[in-house]
Every structure is written in C-alpha cells, then in structure tokens.
Write an enzyme that holds these catalytic residues in place. Structure first.
Site, PDB file in Angstrom:
ATOM      1  N   PRO A  24       0.789  -1.222   0.000  1.00  0.00           N
ATOM      2  CG  PRO A  24      -0.119  -1.105   2.126  1.00  0.00           C
ATOM      3  CD  PRO A  24       0.521  -2.060   1.180  1.00  0.00           C
ATOM      4  CG  ASN A  25      -0.275   4.296   1.241  1.00  0.00           C
ATOM      5  OD1 ASN A  25      -1.240   4.812   0.706  1.00  0.00           O
ATOM      6  ND2 ASN A  25      -0.333   3.747   2.433  1.00  0.00           N
ATOM      7  NE  ARG A  32       3.746   6.689   1.618  1.00  0.00           N
ATOM      8  CZ  ARG A  32       4.095   5.504   2.070  1.00  0.00           C
ATOM      9  NH1 ARG A  32       4.738   4.653   1.292  1.00  0.00           N
ATOM     10  NH2 ARG A  32       3.792   5.147   3.279  1.00  0.00           N
ATOM     11  CE1 TYR A  37       8.780   5.277   2.978  1.00  0.00           C
ATOM     12  CE2 TYR A  37       7.220   7.097   2.944  1.00  0.00           C
ATOM     13  CZ  TYR A  37       7.686   5.925   3.509  1.00  0.00           C
ATOM     14  OH  TYR A  37       7.056   5.394   4.609  1.00  0.00           O
ATOM     15  CG  ASN A  88       8.310  -1.746   0.784  1.00  0.00           C
ATOM     16  OD1 ASN A  88       7.666  -1.827   1.828  1.00  0.00           O
ATOM     17  ND2 ASN A  88       8.943  -0.638   0.425  1.00  0.00           N
ATOM     18  CB  ALA A  91       1.248   0.461   6.594  1.00  0.00           C
ATOM     19  CD  GLU A 112      10.383  -7.104   6.540  1.00  0.00           C
ATOM     20  OE1 GLU A 112      10.766  -8.149   7.124  1.00  0.00           O
ATOM     21  OE2 GLU A 112       9.849  -6.158   7.136  1.00  0.00           O
ATOM     22  CG  HIS A 114      10.922  -1.909   5.433  1.00  0.00           C
ATOM     23  ND1 HIS A 114       9.563  -1.824   5.284  1.00  0.00           N
ATOM     24  CD2 HIS A 114      11.164  -3.059   6.102  1.00  0.00           C
ATOM     25  CE1 HIS A 114       9.000  -2.866   5.861  1.00  0.00           C
ATOM     26  NE2 HIS A 114       9.936  -3.641   6.360  1.00  0.00           N
ATOM     27  CB  SER A 116      12.148   4.904   5.334  1.00  0.00           C
ATOM     28  OG  SER A 116      11.149   4.061   5.883  1.00  0.00           O
ATOM     29  NE  ARG A 121       9.471   6.786   8.645  1.00  0.00           N
ATOM     30  CZ  ARG A 121       8.595   6.459   7.690  1.00  0.00           C
ATOM     31  NH1 ARG A 121       8.857   5.434   6.875  1.00  0.00           N
ATOM     32  NH2 ARG A 121       7.485   7.144   7.542  1.00  0.00           N
TER      33      ARG A 121
HETATM   34  C1  DQA Z   1       8.054   1.351   4.159  1.00  0.00           C
HETATM   35  C2  DQA Z   1       8.043   1.671   5.661  1.00  0.00           C
HETATM   36  C3  DQA Z   1       6.673   1.439   6.241  1.00  0.00           C
HETATM   37  O1  DQA Z   1       6.671   1.744   7.637  1.00  0.00           O
HETATM   38  C4  DQA Z   1       5.659   2.343   5.565  1.00  0.00           C
HETATM   39  O2  DQA Z   1       4.364   2.091   6.059  1.00  0.00           O
HETATM   40  C5  DQA Z   1       5.702   2.237   4.081  1.00  0.00           C
HETATM   41  C6  DQA Z   1       6.994   2.136   3.417  1.00  0.00           C
HETATM   42  C7  DQA Z   1       9.420   1.681   3.523  1.00  0.00           C
HETATM   43  O3  DQA Z   1       9.625   1.262   2.389  1.00  0.00           O
HETATM   44  O4  DQA Z   1      10.245   2.369   4.116  1.00  0.00           O
HETATM   45  O5  DQA Z   1       4.685   2.326   3.418  1.00  0.00           O
HETATM   46  O6  DQA Z   1       7.837  -0.033   3.988  1.00  0.00           O
END
Ligand code: DQA
Length: 160
Positions: A24-25, A32, A37, A88, A91, A112, A114, A116, A121
């Site tokens: 998501p997102n 964003r 990011y 990835n 959330a 996995e 990420h 960031s 955070r």
């Molecule tokens: C994320 C980190 C997650 O906490 C966040 O909800 C994301 C992106 C990252 O790629 O840093 O959507 O997975």
C-alpha cells in the site's frame, strides 16, 4: 558437482521469475513524503530492478497493490510460479498476520525491503510481522534496496 551440472543447477534455480511485490501507498513513490522516500517513482524503481535483473540473468515480475488480500494471493501464486519474492509490504509489514502466514508457506528466498530506516522512525514501525518468515531484510538504503535484494536472491539461489 561437475562444472557443467552446477551451471545447469543454477540455470534451473533461476528459471522462474522473481516476484517484486509492493504494498500500500508505494504506487505514490516520488510524490509521497519525498523527504522520507525520495523522488524516485515506482515506475523508475521497476525499470531499475528489471535492468539489474538482466545483468544478473534473472527475470522479474513487478506488481503493486493497496490490498492485503491481493498481496496474499500473489504470494500464493509465488509458491508455484516464482524462484524468489522481494516484498515491500508497506504498512502491512507492521500489522499483517495474513501476509506472515502466506510467506511461511514458501520455500524460496524471501527478502523484505523497506526504503526508509523504519528503526529511526515511529515506534509502531519498529516491529515487522513478516521479518521472522523472511530470508533477510534490507532497510533504510533507499530504492537501491530492491536491487540489492535481487542480488541477494540470486546469491541464495546459486550458492552451494
Ligand atoms: C516502508 C516503511 C513502512 O513503515 C511504511 O508504512 C511504508 C513504506 C518503507 O519502504 O520504508 O509504506 O515499507
């Protein structure tokens, strides 16, 4: 193992595509929270991953969904169709037992990712429900993390 048969084994191990799944997102990458990011879009990331895959002799299938169940369905598909999964889960990484359970059914490398550094955070990002069923985790290196994940999958598939 003789050289030719180990080469054949490596070719067999990498014959299926690596699934590169974004949750998501992540379709909004580049727009964003760019201070977190970066300005690279998802289309840019997928192009970079495909280029790196070519140099590594891998095929990739890139997908993104905002829906947990769709990610679960793609992980199920990976059981038969993929040689590895790079995920990835956004959330959902912090909340999803369903994605944890789906990944637990795989016997292929799972990385996995990420973008960031989630540990720098909010504390709700410090726990991942999926790390315990991942082969490894790449976190906080920006979008190059996807390419590094691909290298890790290749390494896992071809190492003795
Ligand atoms: C994320 C980190 C997650 O906490 C966040 O909800 C994301 C992106 C990252 O790629 O840093 O959507 O997975």
């Amino acid at each position: 193992m003789a050289k030719s048969s180990s080469k054949a084994a490596a070719q067999k191990a990498t014959a299926k595509p690596v699934f590169v799944l974004n949750g998501p997102n992540l379709n909004l990458l580049g727009q964003r929270e760019p201070e977190i990011y970066g300005s690279t879009t998802l289309a840019d990331v997928e192009a970079q991953v495909k280029a790196r895959a070519k140099t590594l002799g891998l095929n990739v299938i890139c997908r993104q969904s905002n829906h947990e169940g769709e990610l679960v369905d793609w992980i199920h598909e990976a059981r038969e169709m993929a040689s590895g999964v790079i995920l990835n889960a956004g959330a959902y990484s912090h909340t999803s037992i369903a994605i944890h359970d789906a990944l637990a059914t795989l016997d292929i490398p799972v990385i996995e990712v990420h973008i960031s550094n989630v540990y720098k955070r909010e504390s709700f990002r410090h726990h991942s429900t999926i790390s315990s069923v991942a082969t490894g985790v790449i976190c906080g290196l920006g979008t190059i993390g996807y390419e590094l994940a691909l290298e890790a999958v290749k390494n896992k598939l071809t190492q003795k």
